[in-house]
Design an enzyme around this catalytic site. Structure first.
Site, PDB file in Angstrom:
ATOM      1  N   GLY A 225       0.795  -1.218   0.000  1.00  0.00           N
ATOM      2  CA  GLY A 225       0.000   0.000   0.000  1.00  0.00           C
ATOM      3  C   GLY A 225       0.828   1.269   0.000  1.00  0.00           C
ATOM      4  O   GLY A 225       1.832   1.395  -0.713  1.00  0.00           O
ATOM      5  N   ILE A 226       0.421   2.216   0.820  1.00  0.00           N
ATOM      6  CA  ILE A 226       1.115   3.497   0.899  1.00  0.00           C
ATOM      7  C   ILE A 226       2.539   3.308   1.382  1.00  0.00           C
ATOM      8  O   ILE A 226       3.470   3.938   0.882  1.00  0.00           O
ATOM      9  CB  ILE A 226       0.331   4.465   1.813  1.00  0.00           C
ATOM     10  CG1 ILE A 226      -1.001   4.856   1.153  1.00  0.00           C
ATOM     11  CG2 ILE A 226       1.157   5.716   2.109  1.00  0.00           C
ATOM     12  CD1 ILE A 226      -1.901   5.706   2.023  1.00  0.00           C
TER      13      ILE A 226
ATOM     14  N   ASP B  52       7.746  -4.151   9.428  1.00  0.00           N
ATOM     15  CA  ASP B  52       6.351  -4.604   9.366  1.00  0.00           C
ATOM     16  C   ASP B  52       6.171  -5.800  10.290  1.00  0.00           C
ATOM     17  O   ASP B  52       7.154  -6.347  10.832  1.00  0.00           O
ATOM     18  CB  ASP B  52       5.933  -4.953   7.933  1.00  0.00           C
ATOM     19  CG  ASP B  52       4.511  -4.473   7.630  1.00  0.00           C
ATOM     20  OD1 ASP B  52       3.641  -4.615   8.524  1.00  0.00           O
ATOM     21  OD2 ASP B  52       4.269  -3.949   6.523  1.00  0.00           O
TER      22      ASP B  52
ATOM     23  N   ASP C 230       6.332  -6.294  15.736  1.00  0.00           N
ATOM     24  CA  ASP C 230       5.091  -5.584  16.037  1.00  0.00           C
ATOM     25  C   ASP C 230       5.483  -4.282  16.734  1.00  0.00           C
ATOM     26  O   ASP C 230       6.077  -4.308  17.818  1.00  0.00           O
ATOM     27  CB  ASP C 230       4.220  -6.449  16.950  1.00  0.00           C
ATOM     28  CG  ASP C 230       2.900  -5.785  17.325  1.00  0.00           C
ATOM     29  OD1 ASP C 230       2.752  -4.561  17.105  1.00  0.00           O
ATOM     30  OD2 ASP C 230       2.022  -6.477  17.859  1.00  0.00           O
TER      31      ASP C 230
ATOM     32  N   ASN D 160       4.386   5.254   9.245  1.00  0.00           N
ATOM     33  CA  ASN D 160       3.301   4.973   8.303  1.00  0.00           C
ATOM     34  C   ASN D 160       2.363   3.880   8.788  1.00  0.00           C
ATOM     35  O   ASN D 160       1.177   3.883   8.438  1.00  0.00           O
ATOM     36  CB  ASN D 160       3.893   4.565   6.951  1.00  0.00           C
ATOM     37  CG  ASN D 160       2.849   3.950   6.041  1.00  0.00           C
ATOM     38  OD1 ASN D 160       1.978   4.638   5.520  1.00  0.00           O
ATOM     39  ND2 ASN D 160       2.910   2.632   5.868  1.00  0.00           N
TER      40      ASN D 160
ATOM     41  N   ALA E  33     -21.181   4.038  19.763  1.00  0.00           N
ATOM     42  CA  ALA E  33     -22.203   3.371  20.577  1.00  0.00           C
ATOM     43  C   ALA E  33     -22.084   1.857  20.511  1.00  0.00           C
ATOM     44  O   ALA E  33     -22.552   1.140  21.414  1.00  0.00           O
ATOM     45  CB  ALA E  33     -23.598   3.796  20.116  1.00  0.00           C
TER      46      ALA E  33
ATOM     47  N   TYR F 149     -10.100   5.932  15.074  1.00  0.00           N
ATOM     48  CA  TYR F 149      -9.112   6.248  14.038  1.00  0.00           C
ATOM     49  C   TYR F 149      -8.846   7.754  13.974  1.00  0.00           C
ATOM     50  O   TYR F 149      -7.693   8.195  13.915  1.00  0.00           O
ATOM     51  CB  TYR F 149      -9.633   5.745  12.695  1.00  0.00           C
ATOM     52  CG  TYR F 149      -8.673   5.928  11.543  1.00  0.00           C
ATOM     53  CD1 TYR F 149      -7.579   5.087  11.387  1.00  0.00           C
ATOM     54  CD2 TYR F 149      -8.889   6.924  10.582  1.00  0.00           C
ATOM     55  CE1 TYR F 149      -6.708   5.238  10.311  1.00  0.00           C
ATOM     56  CE2 TYR F 149      -8.026   7.086   9.517  1.00  0.00           C
ATOM     57  CZ  TYR F 149      -6.944   6.244   9.376  1.00  0.00           C
ATOM     58  OH  TYR F 149      -6.085   6.400   8.323  1.00  0.00           O
TER      59      TYR F 149
ATOM     60  N   LYS G  86      -5.295   9.768  14.578  1.00  0.00           N
ATOM     61  CA  LYS G  86      -4.665  10.575  13.540  1.00  0.00           C
ATOM     62  C   LYS G  86      -4.576  12.045  13.937  1.00  0.00           C
ATOM     63  O   LYS G  86      -3.615  12.738  13.560  1.00  0.00           O
ATOM     64  CB  LYS G  86      -5.411  10.400  12.211  1.00  0.00           C
ATOM     65  CG  LYS G  86      -5.305   8.980  11.641  1.00  0.00           C
ATOM     66  CD  LYS G  86      -3.836   8.551  11.460  1.00  0.00           C
ATOM     67  CE  LYS G  86      -3.699   7.218  10.770  1.00  0.00           C
ATOM     68  NZ  LYS G  86      -2.280   6.836  10.542  1.00  0.00           N
TER      69      LYS G  86
END
Length: 449
Positions: free
Chosen positions: A216-217, A236, A259, A286, A296, A356, A360
């Site tokens: 990915g990115i 990773d 990890d 990243n 909820a 999330y 961020k």
């Protein structure tokens, strides 16, 4: 993943239908090819500020052709206006006087940059006028069309010699999906620009750590940093070990399988970098995960793992701990750079992403907390991607994905390479005066940006 909608609007019937219905017609964005000139065309320069007399020379050192005489009928690939000389609101008419005659003479995918003075560093009428530049550039970014971009670069007094790397990025196809952004140079710490021996290989001889590097990115970040000359150390989790090892072998890099949330991860990373590479020059946080659910419905779950705690641990706490350990051990070399990958969700919020978005926004907080504390020329910045086309977004329901891609000034999603190019700009040794910034890689979203 191809953009089916853009493919339709590029067809003969699609152009007619989209015009008739007033639908967005996204332009094909130009992106940078390795070894190509930074700008394929001429840049028109204007203004009467602190940088005006030097701009043509600065662009010439980057291999960019620039002119101040715009009296003919030539087309331009870019426009740069030095607005640092605007000291009162009545002088803002200079923006119209420069841009209006030239906007219809722009080539496709043009780049527009306005240079100003950080409002927080001046007072009175000058502060008012300089702050007004932000509204102007953000609005022009939503008008320009044809794959064009518009940016505002605030240059602190004394940092005039540190604009090279930023102009190289913002005027080139490397910034294809970055628009409507505000960049500050010299507002925190150093006002000096670092030396770049080769603008095609600005990271030559430098070591770059990239977490979540296997796909990915993260994979694109590793590839772009390698293209720019860096030795990449990819990190990773064990589940991605085979992909990580294959990529690092291809890039002639190094890898570390662990990890990042493990208790000893920061110490293991610091030890590896110091023992095998003598330290690190670029640190890219990243690695990230999503565990989406409305708050909820996000009750703690011992058997399946806590959705909230997991996201905070990977996306925010791990970067905090790793950064602190690398700094404490002086594993980051002088004039190094730290880059966090935030998200537009951390700025504007998103349904089902309280965990999330908090993580961020915290990455942005990490930048804010360290920007004025770092020494030895070390910088810290963040990118905040918007809708980037990846395997993850490919799994989003079709209707949701299509709407998400269109809610920006470019009416399309970005690519992982767009995030990578922005990080490479931060990482450049020429960006030593670029710190404390959060740049959104989102095609200038219509809301929240």
């Amino acid at each position: 993943m191809s953009d089916l909608y853009r493919g339709f609007t590029d067809s003969a019937i699609g152009k007619q239908v989209s015009r008739l219905l007033g639908l967005p017609q996204p332009a094909e964005l130009e992106r940078y090819d390795a070894g190509a000139p930074l700008v394929d065309g001429t840049v028109a320069v204007g203004g009467r500020g602190r940088l005006a007399d030097e701009l043509v020379g600065i662009l010439d050192t980057l291999g960019i052709a620039a002119v101040t005489d715009t009296s003919g009928d030539d087309t331009f690939k870019g426009l740069v206006l030095d607005a640092t000389g605007l000291t009162s609101s009545d002088q803002l008419v200079a923006l119209r006087d420069f841009f209006t005659p030239l906007l219809r003479r722009l080539d496709r995918c043009p780049r527009v940059v306005v240079l100003g003075t950080p409002p927080e560093l001046v007072t009175g009428e000058e502060r008012v006028a300089q702050r007004a530049l932000e509204g102007f550039t953000r609005s022009l970014g939503k008008e320009i069309g044809r794959g064009g971009t518009v940016q505002l670069v605030y240059v602190a007094e004394g940092a005039e010699g540190a604009v090279h790397s930023t102009l190289a990025f913002l005027l080139s196809p490397k910034s294809a999906y970055v628009s409507g952004q505000v960049v500050r140079i010299g507002a925190h710490g150093s006002t000096a620009g670092g030396e770049v021996a080769d603008w095609l290989k600005p990271l030559d001889g430098r070591v770059a750590l990239v977490t979540g590097a296997s796909r990915g990115i993260g994979e694109q970040i590793a590839r772009v940093l390698h293209r720019d000359g860096a030795t990449v150390v990819g990190v990773d989790v064990p589940q991605a070990a085979s992909e990580l090892q294959a990529l690092m072998k291809e890039l002639d890099g190094d890898h570390l399988v662990l990890d990042i949330t493990a208790k000893d991860a920061p110490q293991r990373i610091a030890r590896h970098l110091k023992e095998k590479h003598g330290g690190v020059d670029v640190v890219v946080h990243n690695a990230g995960i999503t565990r989406d659910r409305r708050l909820a419905n996000m009750a703690a779950s011992a058997d399946k793992g806590d959705r909230f705690e997991q996201v905070i641990a990977v996306n925010l706490t791990a970067p905090e701990r790793i950064t602190r350990e690398l700094l404490d051990q002086k594993a980051i070399n002088d004039n190094g750079s730290i880059v966090g990958v935030a998200s537009i969700a951390g700025i504007a919020g998103n349904v089902g992403q309280t965990n999330y978005a908090a993580s961020k926004a915290g990455v942005i907080g990490l930048v804010d907390s360290l920007a004025d504390e770092l020494d030895r020329g070390i910088t810290i910045n963040a990118v905040a991607p918007g809708f980037i086309i990846t395997q993850m977004t490919a799994a989003v329901p079709f209707a949701t994905r299509e709407v998400g891609q269109r809610l920006n000034a470019m009416a399309q999603g970005g690519l992982p390479v767009d995030v990578a190019e922005t990080i490479a700009w931060y990482a450049s040794p020429g960006s030593t005066a670029v710190t404390g910034n959060v740049v959104r890689v989102c095609g200038q979203m219509m809301l929240g940006a």
